[in-house]
Design a protein around this motif. Sequence first.
Motif, PDB file in Angstrom:
ATOM      1  N   ALA A 257      45.614  31.216 -29.610  1.00 40.45           N
ATOM      2  CA  ALA A 257      45.190  29.940 -29.027  1.00 40.45           C
ATOM      3  C   ALA A 257      46.258  29.293 -28.150  1.00 40.45           C
ATOM      4  CB  ALA A 257      44.798  28.967 -30.145  1.00 40.45           C
ATOM      5  N   LEU A 258      47.475  29.822 -28.173  1.00 39.41           N
ATOM      6  CA  LEU A 258      48.551  29.228 -27.374  1.00 39.41           C
ATOM      7  C   LEU A 258      48.340  29.529 -25.893  1.00 39.41           C
ATOM      8  CD1 LEU A 258      51.641  30.063 -29.606  1.00 39.41           C
ATOM      9  CD2 LEU A 258      50.516  27.847 -29.346  1.00 39.41           C
ATOM     10  N   ARG A 259      48.454  28.509 -25.089  1.00 38.38           N
ATOM     11  CA  ARG A 259      48.261  28.630 -23.640  1.00 38.38           C
ATOM     12  C   ARG A 259      49.417  27.968 -22.918  1.00 38.38           C
ATOM     13  NH1 ARG A 259      45.125  31.492 -25.576  1.00 38.38           N
ATOM     14  NH2 ARG A 259      42.874  31.680 -25.283  1.00 38.38           N
ATOM     15  N   ALA A 260      49.485  28.169 -21.612  1.00 39.37           N
ATOM     16  CA  ALA A 260      50.555  27.574 -20.819  1.00 39.37           C
ATOM     17  C   ALA A 260      50.532  26.056 -20.909  1.00 39.37           C
ATOM     18  CB  ALA A 260      50.445  28.033 -19.372  1.00 39.37           C
ATOM     19  N   ARG A 261      49.363  25.449 -21.032  1.00 41.93           N
ATOM     20  CA  ARG A 261      49.248  23.995 -21.087  1.00 41.93           C
ATOM     21  C   ARG A 261      49.242  23.448 -22.511  1.00 41.93           C
ATOM     22  NH1 ARG A 261      47.722  21.314 -16.404  1.00 41.93           N
ATOM     23  NH2 ARG A 261      47.408  22.664 -14.595  1.00 41.93           N
ATOM     24  N   SER A 262      49.487  24.305 -23.502  1.00 40.22           N
ATOM     25  CA  SER A 262      49.547  23.828 -24.884  1.00 40.22           C
ATOM     26  C   SER A 262      50.729  22.877 -25.056  1.00 40.22           C
ATOM     27  CB  SER A 262      49.710  25.013 -25.843  1.00 40.22           C
ATOM     28  OG  SER A 262      48.602  25.889 -25.775  1.00 40.22           O
TER      29      SER A 262
ATOM     30  N   ARG B 256      52.124  37.966 -25.606  1.00 32.32           N
ATOM     31  CA  ARG B 256      51.391  37.405 -24.468  1.00 32.32           C
ATOM     32  C   ARG B 256      51.485  35.898 -24.381  1.00 32.32           C
ATOM     33  NH1 ARG B 256      45.665  40.819 -24.472  1.00 32.32           N
ATOM     34  NH2 ARG B 256      46.473  42.716 -23.481  1.00 32.32           N
ATOM     35  N   CYS B 257      51.690  35.215 -25.501  1.00 32.54           N
ATOM     36  CA  CYS B 257      51.717  33.748 -25.447  1.00 32.54           C
ATOM     37  C   CYS B 257      52.923  33.307 -24.628  1.00 32.54           C
ATOM     38  CB  CYS B 257      51.721  33.142 -26.846  1.00 32.54           C
ATOM     39  SG  CYS B 257      53.279  33.297 -27.760  1.00 32.54           S
TER      40      CYS B 257
ATOM     41  N   GLN C 143      54.864  30.838 -25.024  1.00 34.88           N
ATOM     42  CA  GLN C 143      55.898  30.161 -25.802  1.00 34.88           C
ATOM     43  C   GLN C 143      56.891  31.169 -26.399  1.00 34.88           C
ATOM     44  OE1 GLN C 143      52.650  29.664 -25.946  1.00 34.88           O
ATOM     45  NE2 GLN C 143      52.400  27.511 -25.418  1.00 34.88           N
TER      46      GLN C 143
ATOM     47  N   GLN D 131      58.385  29.402 -19.522  1.00 38.04           N
ATOM     48  CA  GLN D 131      57.293  30.379 -19.623  1.00 38.04           C
ATOM     49  C   GLN D 131      57.537  31.591 -18.727  1.00 38.04           C
ATOM     50  OE1 GLN D 131      53.859  28.037 -18.636  1.00 38.04           O
ATOM     51  NE2 GLN D 131      54.153  26.663 -20.376  1.00 38.04           N
TER      52      GLN D 131
ATOM     53  N   ASP E  86      58.057  35.632 -19.651  1.00 32.77           N
ATOM     54  CA  ASP E  86      57.191  36.585 -18.961  1.00 32.77           C
ATOM     55  C   ASP E  86      58.034  37.655 -18.251  1.00 32.77           C
ATOM     56  OD1 ASP E  86      54.626  37.472 -18.071  1.00 32.77           O
ATOM     57  OD2 ASP E  86      55.035  36.591 -16.119  1.00 32.77           O
TER      58      ASP E  86
ATOM     59  N   THR F 134      53.466  20.172 -17.742  1.00 25.05           N
ATOM     60  CA  THR F 134      52.937  21.450 -17.275  1.00 25.05           C
ATOM     61  C   THR F 134      53.963  22.153 -16.422  1.00 25.05           C
ATOM     62  OG1 THR F 134      51.941  20.393 -15.309  1.00 25.05           O
ATOM     63  CG2 THR F 134      50.578  20.610 -17.281  1.00 25.05           C
TER      64      THR F 134
END
Length: 265
Positions: free
Chosen positions: A42-47, A98-99, A101, A212, A216, A265
């Motif tokens: 559920a972790l996303r760039a905007r989390s 992939r997350c 964070q 982030q 990556d 963000t």
Amino acid sequence: MQYEHLEVNIEGAVAWVTLNRPDRLNALNPKMIAELNGFFGALRARSPTRVVILRGAGRAFCAGLDLKDFQSGGASKGVSEMLEFQKNVRDIMIAMRRCPQPVISIVNGSASGGGFALALASDIRLATTDARMNASFIRLGLSGCDVGVSYFLPRMVGASVAAEFLLTGRFIEAQRALALGLVSRLGTPEELETEARALADDMLRATPLGLQLTKDALGIAIDASSLEAVIALEDRNQVLCTQGEDFAEGVAAFLEKRTPRYGTT
């Protein structure tokens, strides 16, 4: 989300995730597997969470698959069911990589099998002086290569050392892990909690995008085909980072010797 076998505490932009089956040495059962997949997936760039710290309750980090639970319900599964189960476990490691964070693991006591994989899938590993890690799969009638371990370990410690541990299932003791660079620091649980907080604080001084993109790029660079390919990725990331207001804020804060105030963000 409510969890049964995870304890998730949010402190600002840092999520402290504790594997919470201490009576079973935090062994992975289907419920914990699903909860780990749910959290990391559920972790996303905007989390709002920007850094994750993973640890185990009690005297172990994670003893791997709960064999008693598996023996009572999983040993009779056919090929299709076993493949689905296998994918559920390995998906945790993929989600961790992939997350966006960074994930810091505090490895206390044993990290075996799937627990070893959780530690290896983390970006940074801190370990207690009594920590011991192994790819226990080969001692259970399986291949020593499972759930990403044969991908991560040779890249971290080299092919010969990885073969030593994957072919035998031997434990990597804390001091050897430190000497190999498999962990960044040894200490007491209290010392490592302090260090994990300090690492998270330092990471939060980076812009959200910069943090982030660094995770990556590090992941991609390991498998990059050439120096030129890595530098091209770095060039792209740096240009992307200059395009938002956070870059100007970072430069201003550096010159003014203050803590930067970044956006979300």
